[in-house]
Design a protein around this motif. Structure first.
Motif, PDB file in Angstrom:
ATOM      1  N   THR A  28     -70.117  45.058 133.935  1.00 17.61           N
ATOM      2  CA  THR A  28     -69.455  44.846 132.647  1.00 17.61           C
ATOM      3  C   THR A  28     -68.157  45.630 132.558  1.00 17.61           C
ATOM      4  O   THR A  28     -67.888  46.512 133.376  1.00 17.61           O
ATOM      5  CB  THR A  28     -70.356  45.302 131.484  1.00 17.61           C
ATOM      6  N   GLN A  29     -67.413  45.319 131.525  1.00 15.79           N
ATOM      7  CA  GLN A  29     -66.230  46.102 131.183  1.00 15.79           C
ATOM      8  C   GLN A  29     -66.461  46.659 129.783  1.00 15.79           C
ATOM      9  O   GLN A  29     -66.833  45.916 128.866  1.00 15.79           O
ATOM     10  CB  GLN A  29     -64.983  45.230 131.201  1.00 15.79           C
ATOM     11  N   TYR A  30     -66.255  47.961 129.633  1.00 10.77           N
ATOM     12  CA  TYR A  30     -66.455  48.622 128.350  1.00 10.77           C
ATOM     13  C   TYR A  30     -65.365  48.195 127.376  1.00 10.77           C
ATOM     14  O   TYR A  30     -64.171  48.329 127.664  1.00 10.77           O
ATOM     15  CB  TYR A  30     -66.421  50.145 128.559  1.00 10.77           C
ATOM     16  N   ILE A  31     -65.768  47.662 126.237  1.00 11.89           N
ATOM     17  CA  ILE A  31     -64.827  47.265 125.193  1.00 11.89           C
ATOM     18  C   ILE A  31     -64.611  48.422 124.229  1.00 11.89           C
ATOM     19  O   ILE A  31     -63.495  48.707 123.828  1.00 11.89           O
ATOM     20  CB  ILE A  31     -65.325  46.014 124.441  1.00 11.89           C
ATOM     21  N   GLY A  32     -65.712  49.087 123.866  1.00 12.17           N
ATOM     22  CA  GLY A  32     -65.604  50.224 122.954  1.00 12.17           C
ATOM     23  C   GLY A  32     -66.876  50.428 122.160  1.00 12.17           C
ATOM     24  O   GLY A  32     -67.862  49.707 122.319  1.00 12.17           O
TER      25      GLY A  32
END
Length: 131
Positions: A28-32
């Motif tokens: 995944t990619q961390y969005i916030g």
């Protein structure tokens, strides 16, 4: 087609040092940071999220690199895939969360069993209790 992100609030969050959290970080990619309406309960060493009008649950919002594959192994991990016997402890559903850029629909694993005898996690944040 744009796929919904994933809202995680417990042992899959960044900052939790477990093998599945580490695997998820790689997929995944961390969005916030994100928030969902509802309450968080303690089930042994992991939390149970129950959406509702009262309370706020703190978590992370993640963009899925390969949504179908990632959700398949997460469903197995959460034991809510079709191959697991009913009743499932969790179910995956879409719900509205408040992310860094405002409201967004995201996948989340919601507790599907009664919470009557489970202790409430005050403040809705699972991680501080783990440190």
């Amino acid at each position: 087609m744009i796929h919904p992100p994933l809202f995680v609030y417990g042992t899959l969050r960044r900052g939790f040092d477990g093998p599945m959290a580490q695997r998820l970080q790689g997929a995944t990619q961390y969005i916030g940071r994100a928030f969902a309406q509802g309450r968080l309960y303690r089930v042994g060493d992991y939390p149970a999220f129950l959406p509702g009008p009262e309370g706020q649950v703190i978590g992370d919002l993640l963009a899925l690199s390969d949504p179908a594959a990632t959700l398949a192994w997460l469903d197995a991990y959460e034991e809510c895939a079709a191959t697991y016997p009913q009743p499932h402890e969790y179910r995956r559903e879409k719900l509205s969360v408040w992310g860094p850029d405002g409201p967004i629909v995201a996948w989340a694993y919601v507790y599907a069993l009664p919470v009557t005898d489970l202790p409430l996690i005050a403040g809705g944040d699972f991680l501080p209790r783990q440190r």
